[in-house]
Design a protein around this motif. Sequence first.
Motif, mmCIF file in Angstrom:
data_model
loop_
_atom_site.group_PDB
_atom_site.id
_atom_site.type_symbol
_atom_site.label_atom_id
_atom_site.label_comp_id
_atom_site.label_asym_id
_atom_site.label_seq_id
_atom_site.Cartn_x
_atom_site.Cartn_y
_atom_site.Cartn_z
ATOM 1 N N GLN A 166 41.176 37.417 34.731
ATOM 2 C CA GLN A 166 41.069 38.824 35.115
ATOM 3 C C GLN A 166 41.636 39.720 34.018
ATOM 4 O O GLN A 166 41.056 40.759 33.680
ATOM 5 N N LEU A 167 42.760 39.303 33.436
ATOM 6 C CA LEU A 167 43.366 40.069 32.347
ATOM 7 C C LEU A 167 42.457 40.085 31.120
ATOM 8 O O LEU A 167 42.251 41.132 30.494
ATOM 9 N N ASP A 168 41.913 38.916 30.767
ATOM 10 C CA ASP A 168 41.057 38.829 29.584
ATOM 11 C C ASP A 168 39.805 39.690 29.720
ATOM 12 O O ASP A 168 39.302 40.234 28.736
ATOM 13 N N ALA A 169 39.291 39.800 30.942
ATOM 14 C CA ALA A 169 38.072 40.575 31.175
ATOM 15 C C ALA A 169 38.375 42.051 31.428
ATOM 16 O O ALA A 169 37.453 42.850 31.595
ATOM 17 N N ASP A 170 39.668 42.391 31.443
ATOM 18 C CA ASP A 170 40.097 43.767 31.738
ATOM 19 C C ASP A 170 39.432 44.267 33.016
ATOM 20 O O ASP A 170 38.805 45.328 33.059
ATOM 21 N N SER A 171 39.565 43.443 34.075
ATOM 22 C CA SER A 171 38.929 43.749 35.355
ATOM 23 C C SER A 171 39.984 43.778 36.459
ATOM 24 O O SER A 171 40.107 42.826 37.241
ATOM 25 N N PRO A 172 40.787 44.852 36.528
ATOM 26 C CA PRO A 172 41.878 44.890 37.508
ATOM 27 C C PRO A 172 41.412 44.944 38.955
ATOM 28 O O PRO A 172 42.146 44.563 39.863
ATOM 29 N N GLU A 173 40.193 45.401 39.191
ATOM 30 C CA GLU A 173 39.714 45.579 40.558
ATOM 31 C C GLU A 173 39.035 44.336 41.127
ATOM 32 O O GLU A 173 39.059 44.116 42.332
ATOM 33 N N LYS A 174 38.422 43.543 40.257
ATOM 34 C CA LYS A 174 37.622 42.429 40.748
ATOM 35 C C LYS A 174 38.006 41.134 40.045
ATOM 36 O O LYS A 174 38.113 41.089 38.826
ATOM 37 N N PRO A 175 38.213 40.046 40.805
ATOM 38 C CA PRO A 175 38.530 38.753 40.192
ATOM 39 C C PRO A 175 37.391 38.263 39.303
ATOM 40 O O PRO A 175 36.222 38.543 39.552
ATOM 41 N N VAL A 176 37.764 37.517 38.275
ATOM 42 C CA VAL A 176 36.797 37.000 37.311
ATOM 43 C C VAL A 176 36.896 35.476 37.294
ATOM 44 O O VAL A 176 37.996 34.920 37.269
ATOM 45 N N PHE A 223 45.120 37.796 47.930
ATOM 46 C CA PHE A 223 46.030 38.349 48.942
ATOM 47 C C PHE A 223 46.652 39.608 48.358
ATOM 48 O O PHE A 223 47.294 39.557 47.302
ATOM 49 N N SER A 224 46.417 40.727 49.020
ATOM 50 C CA SER A 224 46.942 41.990 48.515
ATOM 51 C C SER A 224 47.599 42.779 49.638
ATOM 52 O O SER A 224 47.347 42.551 50.825
ATOM 53 N N SER A 225 48.462 43.700 49.248
ATOM 54 C CA SER A 225 49.164 44.555 50.201
ATOM 55 C C SER A 225 49.278 45.952 49.615
ATOM 56 O O SER A 225 49.726 46.112 48.466
ATOM 57 N N LEU A 226 48.834 46.931 50.373
ATOM 58 C CA LEU A 226 48.850 48.336 49.933
ATOM 59 C C LEU A 226 48.152 48.510 48.585
ATOM 60 O O LEU A 226 48.618 49.255 47.715
ATOM 61 N N GLY A 227 47.043 47.791 48.414
ATOM 62 C CA GLY A 227 46.250 47.939 47.201
ATOM 63 C C GLY A 227 46.762 47.167 46.006
ATOM 64 O O GLY A 227 46.145 47.196 44.934
ATOM 65 N N GLN A 228 47.890 46.457 46.149
ATOM 66 C CA GLN A 228 48.466 45.698 45.040
ATOM 67 C C GLN A 228 48.245 44.205 45.259
ATOM 68 O O GLN A 228 48.521 43.684 46.344
ATOM 69 N N LEU A 229 47.766 43.518 44.222
ATOM 70 C CA LEU A 229 47.558 42.075 44.313
ATOM 71 C C LEU A 229 48.895 41.356 44.471
ATOM 72 O O LEU A 229 49.835 41.587 43.705
ATOM 73 N N VAL A 230 48.974 40.495 45.479
ATOM 74 C CA VAL A 230 50.158 39.651 45.655
ATOM 75 C C VAL A 230 49.961 38.348 44.896
ATOM 76 O O VAL A 230 50.807 37.930 44.124
ATOM 77 N N ARG A 231 48.802 37.687 45.121
ATOM 78 C CA ARG A 231 48.468 36.482 44.392
ATOM 79 C C ARG A 231 47.089 35.987 44.802
ATOM 80 O O ARG A 231 46.515 36.458 45.788
ATOM 81 N N PHE A 232 46.583 35.033 44.042
ATOM 82 C CA PHE A 232 45.374 34.312 44.410
ATOM 83 C C PHE A 232 45.780 32.977 45.006
ATOM 84 O O PHE A 232 46.796 32.394 44.623
#
Length: 462
Positions: A166-176, A223-232
């Motif tokens: 996700q970091l490498d693809a610069d895709s904060p909104e969608k998993p890669v 798994f996210s909470s209040l719009g923030q990713l907790v983990r995959f």
Amino acid sequence: MGEACVLHTGVMLLQDVFAVKIKRRRSVGQESGGAVLGIALFCCRRRGKRLEEDTLQLHNASAEHTNAWYNILKELLTGFSSRPKYVKVFINPSSHKKEAVHIYREHVAPLFKMAEVRTDITVTERKGHALSVMKECKLDEYDGVVCVGGDGSVAELCHAIVFRAQLDADSPEKPVKPALPLGIIPAGSTDVVSCSVHGVRDPVTAALHIVLGHLQQVDMCSFSSLGQLVRFGFSAMFGFGGRSLARAEKKRWMPSSRRREYALVKTLARLRPEDCQLSFLPAKKSNRNLFEHGDQDPDPESEGEESWTTNQGLYLSISIMSIPCLSPHTPQGLAPNTSLANGSAALIAVGNTSRSEFIKHLKRYSGTSGQFSFPFVETHAVSAVRIRHRSLIGCSEDESEEEGDSKTSPIIQSEGASFPWNIDGELVEIANEVLVKVHPRLITLYGEEVDEAESTASCSCI
């Protein structure tokens, strides 16, 4: 993989061969040269769900013929593009009985050497070490990543490899989807993910899946909470599963099996429901079939609120699992009604009931069926789940030890308190609502789809 690794009389499939060597006659102390005797093919043989190393000896005293066959076979083996040549290995020396290093050296390293798989090894020193290395290392050098450890190590690396993509693809909104597959060498106490893609807790089976390049696409959740990713991750348990793990974590000095049984009994003794709003988005068959034609990822937010089903009530346990979660303790899995890559997760919601009925439900997981045949248990195939806590009232779980069999009072939570979640066997404290989304075939693991794990352990605490 189908019928791979099945050797019929007089037949060997090349896809089951992972190495070829020239045999020579050598005297004691002789390290090179020697008369040619033929070639040896190193392959795998299937026994049930286990893969075992086997050898086929082909005798030929002609050096010319032997070298010709050797070169042809070596060239053919290089044609299996899914087989790794260079892997990044993470070993957790502290997992379970601290056997991970021994397991790797004795069972995995010799197979990697035989198959000419080069390795770059990191022995982790602390929790989060693998994640920090994965964030920084040059992954394009490798053909795969390998984890030697228990459920905690696997959870960290699965999250790390998807997060890095996700970091490498610069895709904060969608998993890669990560480019590299992950291999799991079981070295823990339950090894849920390993059992789910291997069917057994066996390092040789796991290593052979890696060297032979057996790839399995697997669904994951965010798994996210209040719009923030907790983990995959692959699974989450709220309520009984979360509170039981929270208790177990306070007794880390105990042996793992004893700690698990202590936490189970203690949590059952103080069994109380959670008062929450449970919303879920049912999985659509059209969505489940999308990935047959590509890696499309249905977005729950685009479905509209009218598609969500919402229930308010008291729940003893809520589980969301994108894989069956097989283990020696639960050979059919905690979620036998889902599979590794069907594009949905199993939602298992256990409503409020008596302690005795809840125990009956738990005990059936160690059998073959019937754990969902209770009026207080509901299951759904879902693509998303949202859990919101209500203002909870009643008596605290620690306020009184004098309890009857029926529990109707929810647990007190003071304002700002966090709730324990069991995410892939890791304790995660979350204070606010949690949104779980299923991402079809997000990760690739070395292994195959299995429907049942070998049962080699039992729990007598209930």
